[in-house]
Design a protein around this motif. Structure first.
Motif, short mmCIF file in Angstrom:
data_model
loop_
_atom_site.label_atom_id
_atom_site.label_comp_id
_atom_site.label_asym_id
_atom_site.label_seq_id
_atom_site.Cartn_x
_atom_site.Cartn_y
_atom_site.Cartn_z
N ALA A 505 0.82 -1.22 0.00
CA ALA A 505 0.00 0.00 0.00
C ALA A 505 0.85 1.25 0.00
CB ALA A 505 -0.94 -0.02 1.21
N ASN A 506 2.06 1.20 0.60
CA ASN A 506 2.90 2.39 0.68
C ASN A 506 3.52 2.76 -0.65
OD1 ASN A 506 2.39 2.66 3.46
ND2 ASN A 506 4.04 1.22 3.96
N GLU A 507 4.09 1.75 -1.33
CA GLU A 507 4.79 2.04 -2.58
C GLU A 507 3.90 1.84 -3.81
OE1 GLU A 507 8.08 -0.58 -2.67
OE2 GLU A 507 6.89 -2.41 -2.87
N GLY A 508 2.68 1.40 -3.57
CA GLY A 508 1.76 1.19 -4.68
C GLY A 508 1.79 -0.24 -5.18
N LYS A 509 0.63 -0.89 -5.09
CA LYS A 509 0.56 -2.29 -5.53
C LYS A 509 0.34 -2.36 -7.04
CE LYS A 509 -2.74 -3.84 -2.89
NZ LYS A 509 -3.62 -4.84 -2.25
N VAL A 510 0.99 -3.38 -7.62
CA VAL A 510 0.81 -3.67 -9.04
C VAL A 510 0.35 -5.10 -9.17
CG1 VAL A 510 1.92 -3.88 -11.30
CG2 VAL A 510 2.57 -2.01 -9.77
#
Length: 687
Positions: A505-510
């Motif tokens: 969630a912090n670095e952005g999920k892909v």
């Protein structure tokens, strides 16, 4: 038929049909047929027994022309021997000489009918002769003609009849139409015809224009009837459908020998086995158990890894089991390596007459030169894709291209490096053999432009809706979107496709679909698959009878499956009668051939508007899709390292060729633009 009835083959009937000019020989069957004809034997029976090779008896025109030709040939032969009376005699059709037998009553019936019972025998005979004397003479004359014709035919048969031989031209024995069609296919002699039949089996005629199953059967029957004099015979395997033959029976078609035969059929003389090769190290120093060159090659093949193909052609079948025991199922890499090792071993044994373990630098250099033009070609080269059981199998199709030569030498370098590392040999003679000159690396020009790919997609959508075409549509999307090798695509299963999440969630999920692929050298990689392709896959799986929910599809199901409607579209095909396994995949050859046919069809439709583009499409194959993926990905701005990882290239330099290719394309297109613009500007400026 009776001699008094009209003959459909009479001289009157054939007078207006001149005999064909045929450079044909006469055999004893021709004379046997004519003897039967003049004696009144049923023509259908004698035709089918002796001359059915020329056509069916129901083809009255052919039968008449053949009879006329035979009479003319017999007469010409008699004239060559200055027997002009005999020449006139064989041209006589006895059917035109009235048979009086049917008009003359028996003497007893005549006496009773005329009431002559009280007359003397001499008076009875005199009355009978007075009424029927002329008919008696006609009957006697006809009998004499028949006897003389039969005697003349026997004389001519001993004089001119010839037995068919293997080196005779087919035109000397077969109907001119058949001979012409065989000649167009390069089949000139009876021996060559038998070789083709034995080499291809019961379907030997399929790619010969104008020759169907019926004509083919006639030829086979005729050849079998004359095999004693031809000196060669049609094998029993060629008389039945190949699918009904066991592997053992196919294995027996070509016997084991020391010659140009597949590796599993090769008998290596003891002196050439390599047990005492010139550069062998002592067995106690060797790191493997191989005691001869053949065993050493198999150890090298077993050491190679790679994904096994589901295609039947990739499995070592029973016909190879004896020669390649213990190898098991071959990967694509192993098959490629085995082919080059087989070629080199055959050349060493047959041409150089030396074992592999005695080859010198000079020998290896000579082999490199041999690959440029394998000679003698009749011994080493044959048509593509001849089965290994066939007598027509050869290790080469012809001269190898520069890239194929480099690949062959690189593989043999690998073989000898392995043998040296395992202390089987003292050194590697191929180490100093330079690779043939030519452009290095892959030909990235073998790819479709954006416009060509758009055209292909439009043609794809216009195809009729059936299972093979649905598979083709998904296969092209899969290959274009992933850059998979064709072997990787046919091996892929549902279990290999997974939904993966990267990051948090912090670095952005892909989240992305990934396909696990085992490529060259057994190396595993993960290739991203777009949601659009996965959606196509789900639709395609539903058409094969699987649930709409992706999670309900069995993990063992192949992404590319077999056609499900063969029974409706091709009921005659053996594949239509085989039980359908919805989980089963298809072979590499099946997909390759389907793509090749599709690209060729597209080329035909493009010919009128874009001949250059059509020529490129006609050359396209499945591997063009891999190059197209790489070129289009680079053109769209994808990072070169990402393209490298997706394609599974070991070296970034290989992938960089797509960058060079794209830069060259941009430069060419820019030059075309300005070349068109500059003349117009110069004209408007008054220059």
């Amino acid at each position: 038929m009776t001699f008094g009835s009209p003959s459909p083959f009479s001289a009157v009937a054939i007078a207006t049909a001149p005999a064909p000019v045929r450079p044909r020989k006469l055999h004893r069957g021709h004379f046997a047929f004519m003897r039967a004809l003049v004696q009144g034997v049923d023509t259908r029976v004698s035709w089918n027994q002796y001359l059915r090779i020329d056509g069916e008896h129901d083809d009255t025109r052919t039968v008449r022309k053949t009879i006329a030709w035979l009479r003319d040939e017999f007469a010409a032969a008699a004239r060559r021997w200055h027997r002009h009376g005999a020449a006139r005699l064989v041209l006589v059709d006895l059917a035109t000489v009235t048979d009086a037998g049917a008009e003359m009553p028996r003497l007893d019936d005549y006496i009773a009918d005329r009431g002559l019972e009280d007359f003397s025998q001499a008076e009875q005979l005199a009355a009978y002769e007075a009424e029927y004397g002329n008919a008696t003479q006609r009957k006697s004359r006809r009998a004499r003609l028949l006897a003389r014709q039969l005697e003349t035919l026997r004389w001519l048969e001993e004089l001119v009849a010839e037995p068919p031989r293997a080196d005779d031209e087919v035109a000397a024995w077969l109907h001119p139409d058949l001979a012409e069609r065989l000649g167009r296919a390069g089949i000139r002699t009876l021996g060559a015809l038998i070789a083709r039949i034995n080499g291809l089996g019961s379907v030997w005629y399929r790619d010969l224009a104008g020759i169907g199953a019926t004509k083919a059967a006639r030829m086979v029957d005729w050849l079998r009837a004359h095999e004693a004099t031809i000196g060669e015979s049609v094998g029993s395997h060629a008389l039945v459908r190949k699918g009904s033959l066991s592997a053992a029976r196919l294995q027996a078609v070509v016997p084991r020998a020391t010659g140009i035969v597949p590796l599993d059929k090769l008998i290596v003389p003891a002196a050439l086995s390599g047990s005492d090769g010139l550069y062998r190290l002592p067995q106690q120093l060797c790191l493997m158990a191989a005691s001869n060159d053949h065993e050493a090659i198999l150890a090298w093949i077993r050491a190679k890894r790679g994904p096994a193909s589901p295609s039947r052609s990739s499995t070592v079948d029973a016909s190879m089991a004896a020669g390649l025991a213990g190898v098991g199922t071959l990967s694509h890499t192993q098959r490629a390596y085995l082919k080059e090792a087989e070629r080199f071993l055959l050349w060493a044994i047959v041409q150089r007459q030396k074992p592999l373990s005695s080859m010198t630098l000079e020998d290896c250099s000579a082999y490199r030169d041999f690959l440029i033009d394998p000679q003698p070609a009749a011994l080493w080269c044959g048509a593509r894709a001849r089965a290994r059981w066939s007598p027509m199998w050869r290790p080469f199709e012809g001269p190898l291209s520069a890239s194929a030569q480099r690949r062959a030498i690189a593989i043999l370098k690998s073989l000898y490096r392995f043998l040296t590392d395992q202390c089987y040999l003292r050194g590697n003679p191929f180490a100093a053999v330079s690779l043939p000159r030519g452009s290095q690396g892959m030909d990235v020009g073998r790819s479709f432009t954006e416009a060509q790919w758009t055209f292909i997609r439009a043609e794809l959508e216009a195809l009729p809706d059936h299972s093979a075409h649905r598979r083709l549509k998904f296969a092209l999307s899969l290959l274009y979107g992933t850059g998979l090798r064709i072997s990787e695509a046919v091996a892929a299963r549902v279990a290999d496709l997974r939904w993966k999440t990267y990051g948090d969630a912090n670095e952005g999920k892909v989240e992305v679909w990934e396909l696990s692929v085992v490529g060259k050298g057994g190396k595993e990689r993960y290739v991203p698959v777009s949601p659009a392709i996965v959606a196509e896959l789900q639709s395609y799986l539903v058409s094969r009878g699987f649930p709409a929910e992706f999670g309900g599809v069995p993990a063992r199901a192949h992404l590319l499956g077999r056609a499900t409607d063969m029974a409706d579209r091709a009921a005659w095909s053996p594949a239509a009668r085989a039980p359908l396994d919805p989980l089963a995949g298809i072979g590499k050859a099946t997909l390759h051939d389907q793509l090749k046919v599709f690209f060729t069809t597209c080329a035909g439709k493009l010919q009128a508007s874009d001949p250059t583009g059509a020529a490129r499409l006609a050359k396209a194959s499945a591997h063009w899709m891999r190059h197209t993926h790489g070129s289009h990905a680079v053109a769209a701005g994808m990072d070169i390292k990402v393209v490298q990882q997706n394609l599974g290239h070991a070296s970034l330099a290989t992938t960089t060729r797509y960058t060079t290719s794209e830069a060259r394309r941009r430069a060419t297109e820019t030059a075309k633009l300005w070349d068109a613009q500059l003349p117009a500007r110069a004209k408007s400026s008054g220059r």
